[in-house]
Design a protein around this motif. Sequence first.
Motif, PDB file in Angstrom:
ATOM      1  N   LEU B 207      46.611  32.790  39.960  1.00  0.00           N
ATOM      2  CA  LEU B 207      45.780  33.485  38.969  1.00  0.00           C
ATOM      3  C   LEU B 207      44.286  33.320  39.239  1.00  0.00           C
ATOM      4  O   LEU B 207      43.797  32.196  39.376  1.00  0.00           O
ATOM      5  CB  LEU B 207      46.126  32.943  37.576  1.00  0.00           C
ATOM      6  N   ASP B 208      43.584  34.450  39.341  1.00  0.00           N
ATOM      7  CA  ASP B 208      42.128  34.425  39.527  1.00  0.00           C
ATOM      8  C   ASP B 208      41.461  35.387  38.552  1.00  0.00           C
ATOM      9  O   ASP B 208      42.052  36.402  38.177  1.00  0.00           O
ATOM     10  CB  ASP B 208      41.764  34.858  40.961  1.00  0.00           C
ATOM     11  N   PHE B 209      40.228  35.059  38.177  1.00  0.00           N
ATOM     12  CA  PHE B 209      39.462  35.905  37.255  1.00  0.00           C
ATOM     13  C   PHE B 209      38.227  36.459  37.950  1.00  0.00           C
ATOM     14  O   PHE B 209      37.639  35.789  38.808  1.00  0.00           O
ATOM     15  CB  PHE B 209      39.016  35.092  36.032  1.00  0.00           C
ATOM     16  N   TYR B 210      37.825  37.666  37.557  1.00  0.00           N
ATOM     17  CA  TYR B 210      36.615  38.291  38.079  1.00  0.00           C
ATOM     18  C   TYR B 210      35.898  38.988  36.934  1.00  0.00           C
ATOM     19  O   TYR B 210      36.500  39.275  35.899  1.00  0.00           O
ATOM     20  CB  TYR B 210      36.971  39.308  39.176  1.00  0.00           C
ATOM     21  N   TYR B 211      34.614  39.288  37.172  1.00  0.00           N
ATOM     22  CA  TYR B 211      33.801  40.033  36.197  1.00  0.00           C
ATOM     23  C   TYR B 211      33.866  39.384  34.817  1.00  0.00           C
ATOM     24  O   TYR B 211      34.323  39.991  33.842  1.00  0.00           O
ATOM     25  CB  TYR B 211      34.235  41.507  36.138  1.00  0.00           C
ATOM     26  N   ASP B 212      33.407  38.153  34.738  1.00  0.00           N
ATOM     27  CA  ASP B 212      33.353  37.435  33.454  1.00  0.00           C
ATOM     28  C   ASP B 212      34.706  37.372  32.753  1.00  0.00           C
ATOM     29  O   ASP B 212      34.775  37.452  31.529  1.00  0.00           O
ATOM     30  CB  ASP B 212      32.357  38.107  32.494  1.00  0.00           C
ATOM     31  N   GLY B 213      35.767  37.285  33.520  1.00  0.00           N
ATOM     32  CA  GLY B 213      37.096  37.158  32.914  1.00  0.00           C
ATOM     33  C   GLY B 213      37.687  38.466  32.436  1.00  0.00           C
ATOM     34  O   GLY B 213      38.743  38.467  31.806  1.00  0.00           O
ATOM     35  N   LYS B 214      37.014  39.587  32.724  1.00  0.00           N
ATOM     36  CA  LYS B 214      37.558  40.877  32.284  1.00  0.00           C
ATOM     37  C   LYS B 214      38.685  41.359  33.200  1.00  0.00           C
ATOM     38  O   LYS B 214      39.521  42.159  32.800  1.00  0.00           O
ATOM     39  CB  LYS B 214      36.444  41.927  32.212  1.00  0.00           C
ATOM     40  N   LEU B 215      38.677  40.878  34.436  1.00  0.00           N
ATOM     41  CA  LEU B 215      39.747  41.215  35.382  1.00  0.00           C
ATOM     42  C   LEU B 215      40.519  39.939  35.728  1.00  0.00           C
ATOM     43  O   LEU B 215      39.921  38.912  36.058  1.00  0.00           O
ATOM     44  CB  LEU B 215      39.150  41.821  36.664  1.00  0.00           C
ATOM     45  N   ALA B 216      41.839  40.003  35.606  1.00  0.00           N
ATOM     46  CA  ALA B 216      42.693  38.876  36.010  1.00  0.00           C
ATOM     47  C   ALA B 216      43.709  39.402  37.020  1.00  0.00           C
ATOM     48  O   ALA B 216      44.272  40.486  36.837  1.00  0.00           O
ATOM     49  CB  ALA B 216      43.407  38.279  34.806  1.00  0.00           C
ATOM     50  N   ILE B 217      43.910  38.655  38.108  1.00  0.00           N
ATOM     51  CA  ILE B 217      44.833  39.096  39.164  1.00  0.00           C
ATOM     52  C   ILE B 217      45.830  37.986  39.490  1.00  0.00           C
ATOM     53  O   ILE B 217      45.439  36.818  39.624  1.00  0.00           O
ATOM     54  CB  ILE B 217      44.073  39.486  40.452  1.00  0.00           C
TER      55      ILE B 217
END
Lengths: 314, 314
Positions: B207-217
């Motif tokens: 699990l990784d987050f991007y864009y201030d936690g708005k995207l999770a992959i």
Amino acid sequence: MMTLSDVAKILKSQDNIEILTHHYPDGDTLGSAYGLCIALQNMGKNARVVLSGKCARKFSYLLDGVKESNFTPHFIMSVDVAAKSLLGENEELYSDKIDLCIDHHGSNTLGVNDSYIDDTAAATAEIIFDLINVMGEKITPQIANCLYTGVSTDTGCFMYTNTTSKTHRIAGELIDLGADFGEINRKMFETKTKEKIALERMVYDTLDFYYDGKLAIIYTTIAMQDKLNLGDDEMEGLASIPRQIEGVKMGITIREKKNRDFKISVRTNGDTDACEFCKRFGGGGHKAASGCSIQGDLITVKQTLIAAAEEILL
Amino acid sequence: MMTLSDVAKILKSQDNIEILTHHYPDGDTLGSAYGLCIALQNMGKNARVVLSGKCARKFSYLLDGVKESNFTPHFIMSVDVAAKSLLGENEELYSDKIDLCIDHHGSNTLGVNDSYIDDTAAATAEIIFDLINVMGEKITPQIANCLYTGVSTDTGCFMYTNTTSKTHRIAGELIDLGADFGEINRKMFETKTKEKIALERMVYDTLDFYYDGKLAIIYTTIAMQDKLNLGDDEMEGLASIPRQIEGVKMGITIREKKNRDFKISVRTNGDTDACEFCKRFGGGGHKAASGCSIQGDLITVKQTLIAAAEEILL
């Protein structure tokens, strides 16, 4: 025993009403309190909710339709509060001043003279739904959101066996009255904080099986809690994890509360009796969900529980 | 357009009835098929369910009230089958032989002359509930179990927005008719296999987050699948994980299907449009749930998705 008409008559005759919730307020006490508060305000009365403890952020939409109200209370009532101690920070100030008690816990010990307690209701919000109708007041979409929240959260979204056909009928009516149930359920059941995800990830790494997979054990430690910077209340809600696993008859969650002090939560499936098990350690509860406390170090506590489970599971 | 009375009349005039399900059979196609099958058998008719694919073990209780029946079929019907290709292994043998189609998918393309399609029904089991009542046949507890399973699974236990007040009314009636709903919901929603737990554990580590936690992959690889010895169907059901996290607007699940071939599942909250996003990669679906395929290596695929999400999320 009062009828709902009696309750309606009393409320209609009153003004300046304060509504008390129980501490660690959940969806039912909050939904019941705010739903009734809005209805009373719509009837032209002064009304406000007096929380015990904070309202969790995820419930903030319940306050959308509530008007700020400045008044000296003349009438105090409680919703979903089963005992004086559950008033929490409000116990000392309010416990002898409650004029009316509405609740669905058959075990209610508040001892209020004017009480309406219906333990066939899956949630106090079911009673409030009926009450607002008996008072002849309109259930607005905002009130419907509050009452749906109460009904849905207290039944695990209609999953638990306290759900009745009446629960479903009321939920259906609330949907027709405009409850934004999809969004409410998403917030209540499908949203996890990052901290909760991190905690689950850590807890999964502690999962062990015994007795051919019939016993599953997880644990949390103070060190884990500190590492994730979580409050005590954020450590709750893990106990359902080990029982959910296929083949598990008993799921045990060990939580280190302070040094050498462990809180044990036991959840069982089928005929396995969690209450009998926990009684051996001075605890108790229900057949499917019980708890107890054990002192010691983690490894010894875990071994003690595994040994105690042997005769039940083998 | 046929009425339910027309459907009831046809079924009453028939004997030796085969009921087809869709492939990868779920709770609704199975519950509808077995519920109707038992009702028809109780009416003294020969009836049997013809599965496409295997019935998962967790659904085995649906067969409890079904009698083995040996006969030459004279009448073929389908329940919850929206297209010929969804007949799976039965497509070649049966697709031109269906006499009656009952479904709740508005998109149904089976093209059967005698069709009853009601896309306001949250589940085909709702239609079967009405149909059995119109036929004047008793809904036994066993039938109630089947129909409750259909309704409950197709609505995520009344959580999803396809749920209506009618869905709740029917669920309530099924409870009163003896549906063992607590146990059914436990099996459907609260039971995970050990392999699924192990998979979730592995997936959490991706699990990784991007864009201030708005995207999770999150992602799964063939190596992970091999390590856990899981079949392709057991790799499903992860797509809801990243979207559930607080603050996430878009949750992406990347699944390696074969070397350099990735299946992408996109789930969104609020206004974020998953379908628009997936269209850029030749995919599509609904606003809140869409998918696409991308070729390449994992790192490049992930970087491509992150870059594509930037203008939507920033």
